[in-house]
Write a protein that holds these residues in place. Structure first.
Motif, PDB file in Angstrom:
ATOM      1  N   SER A  19      -2.915  -4.459   8.495  1.00 12.02           N
ATOM      2  CA  SER A  19      -3.000  -3.352   7.532  1.00 12.02           C
ATOM      3  C   SER A  19      -2.077  -3.563   6.332  1.00 12.02           C
ATOM      4  CB  SER A  19      -2.675  -2.024   8.228  1.00 12.02           C
ATOM      5  OG  SER A  19      -1.398  -2.075   8.857  1.00 12.02           O
ATOM      6  N   HIS A  20      -0.833  -3.931   6.585  1.00 17.37           N
ATOM      7  CA  HIS A  20       0.116  -4.137   5.484  1.00 17.37           C
ATOM      8  C   HIS A  20      -0.326  -5.304   4.606  1.00 17.37           C
ATOM      9  CE1 HIS A  20       3.758  -5.800   3.560  1.00 17.37           C
ATOM     10  NE2 HIS A  20       4.162  -4.535   3.496  1.00 17.37           N
ATOM     11  N   GLU A  21      -0.765  -6.386   5.224  1.00 17.28           N
ATOM     12  CA  GLU A  21      -1.164  -7.573   4.472  1.00 17.28           C
ATOM     13  C   GLU A  21      -2.406  -7.304   3.610  1.00 17.28           C
ATOM     14  OE1 GLU A  21       1.444  -8.594   7.737  1.00 17.28           O
ATOM     15  OE2 GLU A  21      -0.432  -7.459   7.684  1.00 17.28           O
ATOM     16  N   ILE A  22      -3.330  -6.517   4.132  1.00 16.02           N
ATOM     17  CA  ILE A  22      -4.540  -6.191   3.374  1.00 16.02           C
ATOM     18  C   ILE A  22      -4.184  -5.378   2.128  1.00 16.02           C
ATOM     19  CG2 ILE A  22      -6.685  -4.853   3.424  1.00 16.02           C
ATOM     20  CD1 ILE A  22      -6.869  -5.570   6.425  1.00 16.02           C
ATOM     21  N   VAL A  23      -3.327  -4.379   2.296  1.00 20.09           N
ATOM     22  CA  VAL A  23      -2.919  -3.550   1.150  1.00 20.09           C
ATOM     23  C   VAL A  23      -2.147  -4.390   0.141  1.00 20.09           C
ATOM     24  CG1 VAL A  23      -1.531  -1.571   0.436  1.00 20.09           C
ATOM     25  CG2 VAL A  23      -2.913  -1.432   2.517  1.00 20.09           C
ATOM     26  N   TRP A  24      -1.253  -5.245   0.624  1.00 26.61           N
ATOM     27  CA  TRP A  24      -0.489  -6.130  -0.266  1.00 26.61           C
ATOM     28  C   TRP A  24      -1.421  -7.007  -1.099  1.00 26.61           C
ATOM     29  CZ3 TRP A  24      -0.517 -11.561   0.446  1.00 26.61           C
ATOM     30  CH2 TRP A  24       0.292 -12.273  -0.457  1.00 26.61           C
TER      31      TRP A  24
END
Length: 469
Positions: free
Chosen positions: A330-335
């Protein structure tokens, strides 16, 4: 039939969502996550709420069964079109006159100055609603002919209109950009209507409307029965299909009481969550609904069950793998998508947490969408509406319980938990024994093994990304 309609809808949805992510990346870069982005998302929330209710369930799932049954198809369609279109135009005018009141309803936590700033944008964006109703009705007629491509691809036109507005006005002040975005919504809506009119002309449905207009003053018992059947099912379908949209609406209202940017965190997280939901669950259910309706009308329940079972396993594999991937990364996708320009690292962390909480509800929301087809095709809209109310009530309870300790992420988690309530009661109405009979398959073991392999791969990918960062 299942594979063709599913891929047509999925590819069209994917194209539309790609343009949607381009739009969101530009919005995040140009506007960031601040009061101006919050204002636009509030202004777009009202028409977008009704758009999802109309386009992804309530209208289509009431119109198609009534349309199939009525012997007065042209007159029935014309009557429904005129009634809804005139009402929505009138409603839009009322919103224009009392735009501050409606802005306050959507974002109750805004102060008076922010509400006044939001009001004109609420009024402009609301005129998208009559346009999307036309698109939905026209799309329902095309679905009856198993013509899904135009409706699936046309959402890209909305995104193109908004992308054009962002690119043309990116050098202006943020208030002007929000104005441009709002008018870009209307341009996109007009393009959607035009594309559907072209498709209707090719399928000779324009003559169909002309015939309905010609006989508009004729009334008989068959038409009255069709109208009553539609009216009864439509209002129940609105309640039954609108749970995710009402949840999103409630989230926006509650988030307006949180720190600035919370509405934007929910918006961006929900946008990513909506991709697999639309790409798989909505695309598949849109494709098979007319067929299941016809089969149940012909009392061919065995073939309808077979088609539903095929749809379940397609969704089971796609939604579970998407859930695991979306949650772990989730964090990597948003980043990757949004951390540019005005979108800060803190915005990424907050939006990533929100996205993870949303992803927990992907499987129950998607499967509830599928199994509710059985109820709608069988004209059991009232039963579906009662189930939706259970889910909505549980969401409110979870939201008030989680908003203080978790903030915006708590609202996202509350929506996911309410999805499990929705799925449980939907399956109970469908038949728990029939559902477990579907699960009693070798495919269940294959699915579990696939998820274990995916978990190992994603863990490795996550470590690689963190090493790069």
């Amino acid at each position: 039939m299942l594979i063709k309609s599913f891929f047509t809808n999925s590819i069209g949805t994917l194209v539309s969502r790609v343009f949607g992510f381009i739009r969101d990346m530009l919005s995040a870069s140009i506007l960031g996550a601040n009061i101006y982005s919050d204002i636009f998302f509030v202004a777009f929330k009202f028409p977008n709420l009704f758009r999802r209710i109309f386009a992804e369930g309530a209208f289509t799932q009431s119109f198609i069964p009534s349309f199939i049954k009525t012997p007065r198809k042209a007159l029935f369609t014309y009557t429904i079109f005129i009634r809804f279109f005139l009402f929505l135009i009138l409603f839009s005018l009322i919103v224009t006159l009392f735009s501050e009141f409606f802005a306050k309803i959507i974002a109750f936590g805004f102060d008076e100055e922010t509400v006044a700033l939001s009001a004109p944008f609420v009024a402009i964006n609301f005129y998208y609603l009559p346009l999307i109703f036309c698109v939905t009705l026209f799309g329902s007629l095309l679905q009856y002919k198993h013509h899904f491509a135009v409706s699936a691809f046309s959402t890209a036109l909305l995104n193109i209109g908004m992308i054009g507005a962002l690119l043309l006005y990116q050098g202006y002040d943020k208030k002007t950009i929000v104005y441009a975005l709002s008018y870009g919504v209307l341009v996109g809506g007009l393009l959607q209507v035009i594309s559907h009119l072209i498709a209707l002309k090719q399928d000779n449905f324009c003559k169909f409307f002309a015939l309905g207009f010609k006989h508009r003053h004729k009334r008989d018992s068959a038409l009255e029965v069709s109208n009553k059947s539609f009216n009864r099912s439509f209002w129940h379908s609105i309640i039954g299909n609108s749970t995710p949209q009402i949840v999103s609406f409630v989230d926006t209202t509650l988030a307006s009481f949180l720190v600035t940017g919370s509405i934007s965190y929910l918006y961006y997280g929900n946008r990513i969550f909506q991709l697999p939901l639309a790409l798989f669950a909505i695309a598949l259910t849109t494709g098979i609904f007319p067929k299941i309706t016809r089969l149940l009308k012909a009392n061919n329940e065995e073939e309808a069950s077979r088609l539903l079972t095929q749809g379940f396993w397609v969704l089971a594999f796609l939604l579970t793998t998407s859930t695991l991937g979306g949650y772990m990364l989730s964090h990597e996708i948003v980043w990757l998508l949004f951390e540019h320009g005005s979108f800060s690292k803190e915005d990424t962390q907050m939006t990533g947490f929100v996205l993870a909480m949303y992803m927990i509800g992907l499987i129950p929301f998607g499967l509830a969408k599928l199994f509710s087809l059985w109820l709608y095709a069988g004209m059991r809209q009232k039963e579906a509406a009662i189930i939706a109310m259970y889910s909505l009530a549980s969401n409110l309870i979870f939201s008030f319980a989680l908003i203080k300790p978790m903030g915006a992420a708590g609202l996202a988690l509350a929506g996911s938990l309410s999805a499990f309530v929705l799925l449980f009661f939907t399956l109970r109405s469908f038949g728990l024994s029939k559902f477990f009979a579907i699960l009693y398959s070798k495919k269940t073991l294959i699915l579990v093994a696939l998820l274990l392999v995916e978990w190992g791969i994603l863990s490795y990918v996550k470590e690689l990304i963190h090493g790069y960062l």
